[in-house]
Enzyme design. Structure first.
Site, PDB file in Angstrom:
ATOM      1  N   LEU A  39       9.261  81.398  39.905  1.00  0.00           N
ATOM      2  CA  LEU A  39       8.371  81.331  41.065  1.00  0.00           C
ATOM      3  C   LEU A  39       8.950  80.480  42.196  1.00  0.00           C
ATOM      4  O   LEU A  39       9.682  79.518  41.961  1.00  0.00           O
ATOM      5  CB  LEU A  39       7.016  80.754  40.639  1.00  0.00           C
ATOM      6  CG  LEU A  39       6.291  81.520  39.525  1.00  0.00           C
ATOM      7  CD1 LEU A  39       4.938  80.862  39.222  1.00  0.00           C
ATOM      8  CD2 LEU A  39       6.093  82.990  39.866  1.00  0.00           C
ATOM      9  N   HIS A  40       8.613  80.882  43.405  1.00  0.00           N
ATOM     10  CA  HIS A  40       8.997  80.128  44.602  1.00  0.00           C
ATOM     11  C   HIS A  40       7.821  80.125  45.560  1.00  0.00           C
ATOM     12  O   HIS A  40       6.740  80.658  45.228  1.00  0.00           O
ATOM     13  CB  HIS A  40      10.263  80.719  45.226  1.00  0.00           C
ATOM     14  CG  HIS A  40      10.190  82.210  45.455  1.00  0.00           C
ATOM     15  ND1 HIS A  40       9.300  82.790  46.321  1.00  0.00           N
ATOM     16  CD2 HIS A  40      10.901  83.244  44.906  1.00  0.00           C
ATOM     17  CE1 HIS A  40       9.469  84.102  46.324  1.00  0.00           C
ATOM     18  NE2 HIS A  40      10.417  84.411  45.463  1.00  0.00           N
ATOM     19  N   GLY A  42       7.100  81.866  48.032  1.00  0.00           N
ATOM     20  CA  GLY A  42       6.544  83.194  48.324  1.00  0.00           C
ATOM     21  C   GLY A  42       5.435  83.527  47.337  1.00  0.00           C
ATOM     22  O   GLY A  42       4.324  83.928  47.712  1.00  0.00           O
ATOM     23  N   HIS A  43       5.736  83.340  46.043  1.00  0.00           N
ATOM     24  CA  HIS A  43       4.719  83.576  45.016  1.00  0.00           C
ATOM     25  C   HIS A  43       3.531  82.628  45.218  1.00  0.00           C
ATOM     26  O   HIS A  43       2.367  83.029  45.093  1.00  0.00           O
ATOM     27  CB  HIS A  43       5.288  83.329  43.616  1.00  0.00           C
ATOM     28  CG  HIS A  43       6.453  84.203  43.241  1.00  0.00           C
ATOM     29  ND1 HIS A  43       7.731  83.714  43.125  1.00  0.00           N
ATOM     30  CD2 HIS A  43       6.530  85.523  42.956  1.00  0.00           C
ATOM     31  CE1 HIS A  43       8.547  84.699  42.765  1.00  0.00           C
ATOM     32  NE2 HIS A  43       7.847  85.812  42.660  1.00  0.00           N
ATOM     33  N   GLN A 160       7.006  98.547  47.952  1.00  0.00           N
ATOM     34  CA  GLN A 160       6.169  98.320  46.767  1.00  0.00           C
ATOM     35  C   GLN A 160       4.704  98.164  47.176  1.00  0.00           C
ATOM     36  O   GLN A 160       3.804  98.724  46.552  1.00  0.00           O
ATOM     37  CB  GLN A 160       6.662  97.066  46.043  1.00  0.00           C
ATOM     38  CG  GLN A 160       5.753  96.575  44.934  1.00  0.00           C
ATOM     39  CD  GLN A 160       6.363  95.406  44.201  1.00  0.00           C
ATOM     40  OE1 GLN A 160       7.216  95.597  43.354  1.00  0.00           O
ATOM     41  NE2 GLN A 160       5.952  94.197  44.513  1.00  0.00           N
ATOM     42  N   SER A 192      13.405  84.766  47.730  1.00  0.00           N
ATOM     43  CA  SER A 192      13.491  85.756  46.655  1.00  0.00           C
ATOM     44  C   SER A 192      14.085  85.061  45.438  1.00  0.00           C
ATOM     45  O   SER A 192      14.969  84.213  45.580  1.00  0.00           O
ATOM     46  CB  SER A 192      14.408  86.900  47.082  1.00  0.00           C
ATOM     47  OG  SER A 192      14.819  87.641  45.948  1.00  0.00           O
ATOM     48  N   ARG A 194      16.072  86.311  43.555  1.00  0.00           N
ATOM     49  CA  ARG A 194      17.485  86.738  43.500  1.00  0.00           C
ATOM     50  C   ARG A 194      18.376  85.942  44.459  1.00  0.00           C
ATOM     51  O   ARG A 194      19.608  86.064  44.376  1.00  0.00           O
ATOM     52  CB  ARG A 194      17.612  88.232  43.780  1.00  0.00           C
ATOM     53  CG  ARG A 194      17.104  89.097  42.626  1.00  0.00           C
ATOM     54  CD  ARG A 194      17.460  90.555  42.823  1.00  0.00           C
ATOM     55  NE  ARG A 194      17.236  91.357  41.628  1.00  0.00           N
ATOM     56  CZ  ARG A 194      16.157  92.115  41.405  1.00  0.00           C
ATOM     57  NH1 ARG A 194      15.187  92.155  42.310  1.00  0.00           N
ATOM     58  NH2 ARG A 194      16.039  92.807  40.298  1.00  0.00           N
TER      59      ARG A 194
HETATM   60  P1  AMP Z   1       8.487  89.329  42.097  1.00  0.00           P
HETATM   61  O1  AMP Z   1       8.325  88.182  41.174  1.00  0.00           O
HETATM   62  O2  AMP Z   1       9.778  89.321  42.852  1.00  0.00           O
HETATM   63  O3  AMP Z   1       8.192  90.662  41.420  1.00  0.00           O
HETATM   64  O4  AMP Z   1       7.374  89.164  43.209  1.00  0.00           O
HETATM   65  C1  AMP Z   1       6.020  89.024  42.869  1.00  0.00           C
HETATM   66  C2  AMP Z   1       5.199  89.114  44.114  1.00  0.00           C
HETATM   67  O5  AMP Z   1       5.584  88.089  45.022  1.00  0.00           O
HETATM   68  C3  AMP Z   1       5.378  90.453  44.852  1.00  0.00           C
HETATM   69  O6  AMP Z   1       4.124  90.868  45.367  1.00  0.00           O
HETATM   70  C4  AMP Z   1       6.317  90.085  45.959  1.00  0.00           C
HETATM   71  O7  AMP Z   1       6.209  90.914  47.103  1.00  0.00           O
HETATM   72  C5  AMP Z   1       5.864  88.665  46.280  1.00  0.00           C
HETATM   73  N1  AMP Z   1       6.926  87.940  46.966  1.00  0.00           N
HETATM   74  C6  AMP Z   1       8.212  87.779  46.589  1.00  0.00           C
HETATM   75  N2  AMP Z   1       8.905  87.098  47.527  1.00  0.00           N
HETATM   76  C7  AMP Z   1       8.052  86.838  48.536  1.00  0.00           C
HETATM   77  C8  AMP Z   1       8.158  86.186  49.795  1.00  0.00           C
HETATM   78  N3  AMP Z   1       9.297  85.658  50.211  1.00  0.00           N
HETATM   79  N4  AMP Z   1       7.061  86.099  50.576  1.00  0.00           N
HETATM   80  C9  AMP Z   1       5.882  86.643  50.173  1.00  0.00           C
HETATM   81  N5  AMP Z   1       5.708  87.271  48.990  1.00  0.00           N
HETATM   82  C10 AMP Z   1       6.771  87.379  48.188  1.00  0.00           C
END
Ligand code: AMP
Length: 298
Positions: A39-40, A42-43, A160, A192, A194
């Site tokens: 998690l970061h 964004g999450h 997505q 991200s 990644r």
């Molecule tokens: P993930 O763990 O990459 O599958 O992401 C989980 C959720 O977090 C998805 O809805 C992503 O779109 C969202 N997410 C990932 N990175 C960001 C970001 N930088 N800003 C906002 N939401 C994000």
């Protein structure tokens, strides 16, 4: 439990379903944030949105094998469950759903899948065949377990988000999808999991992506309406950076994700690029009348 008793960590679908049913019986609204962990901010922005709007906040942490191609980074995908659980707890999450792979796929493979249709074949779906079908399938399963809820998704993964919005309509799922703005580092790089793969030099090179997108956004704000010109602008900018190679850039209707030629209503300028072994995606939302509602700097 090593973490605060206030947060429950659940690894069984049946136990989660029961907890969700129990919450709704008590008239509590459920906010659901599906993630692949590591998690970061964004999450966390999604979790905070859920925390503000809903009584019970559930975060799933599951690296879904079904959405990774054979040559992709399933085994290398960054994982740190203890850290994720701590972050969830600190963010006020009520339940972390952390199913092992065999809880989600007890037969090891799946016979029944959810197809992402046209949205699963263009852009990300073109370069990652089967990826969005895997996303559609796992989200349908998660929505089936969690039940009626508000589900929070990031604009960062614009295709997505468009797919999930369509999925809940097409399959009549009792889910209200909430799109949340992209969170960026102060220098513009979209957060991200990644990004961990980027060397310092690649990270510096990767900044060209948000710079090119912001420039595209400014051009639209200044009156540019031609999607071709916007695509050209982004392509030229990214080509100036040797550490990054662009895979695609397109301008899409924000609601349908159809390619547009004229930017006369809300559109998404979306791109994917490679920087070293990291594959990065990013986008900005633009409107024919001004700046889109997609920016959030950490
Ligand atoms: P993930 O763990 O990459 O599958 O992401 C989980 C959720 O977090 C998805 O809805 C992503 O779109 C969202 N997410 C990932 N990175 C960001 C970001 N930088 N800003 C906002 N939401 C994000």
């Amino acid at each position: 439990m090593p973490w605060d008793e206030a947060m429950r960590s659940i690894d069984s679908s049946a136990v989660l379903r029961e907890a969700m049913d129990d919450s709704r019986c008590r008239d509590l609204s459920v906010g659901f944030v599906p993630t692949m962990g590591y998690l970061h901010e964004g999450h966390l922005s999604l979790i905070r949105r859920a925390r503000e709007a809903d009584d019970v906040v559930v975060v799933s942490i599951f690296v879904n094998p079904l959405q990774f191609g054979e040559a992709e980074d399933l085994d290398d995908y960054p994982r740190d469950l203890d850290r994720d659980l701590k972050m969830c707890q600190e963010a006020g999450v009520d339940i972390a759903f952390v199913p092992p792979v065999d809880e989600m796929y007890p037969h090891g493979s799946v016979e029944t899948t959810v197809g992402a249709g046209r949205l699963g074949k263009i852009l990300e779906g073109d370069l990652r065949p089967g990826h969005l079908d895997g996303v559609a399938t796992v989200c349908t399963k998660l929505f089936s377990i969690v039940g009626r809820c508000r589900a929070y998704f990031g604009q960062k993964d614009a295709q997505q988000l468009a797919l999930i919005r369509r999925l809940v309509i097409d399959l009549d799922l009792p889910v209200e999808v909430v799109g949340c703005p992209t969170v960026r580092d102060p220098d513009g790089l979209a957060l991200s999991s990644r990004n961990l793969y980027l060397s310092p030099s690649e990270r510096e090179g990767a900044l060209v992506l948000s710079r090119a997108l912001f420039e595209a956004e400014e051009a639209v704000v200044a009156g540019e309406r031609s999607a071709d010109k916007i695509r050209d602008l982004v392509t030229r900018r990214v080509a100036e950076e040797p550490r990054v190679s662009l895979q695609y850039v397109d301008v899409l209707d924000a609601a349908t994700f159809e390619t547009v030629s004229e930017i006369d209503h809300e559109a998404v300028v979306a791109l994917a690029a490679l920087a070293g072994k990291a594959r990065l995606i990013d986008n900005v939302v633009v409107t024919g009348t001004g700046r889109g509602p997609d920016q959030e700097v950490e």
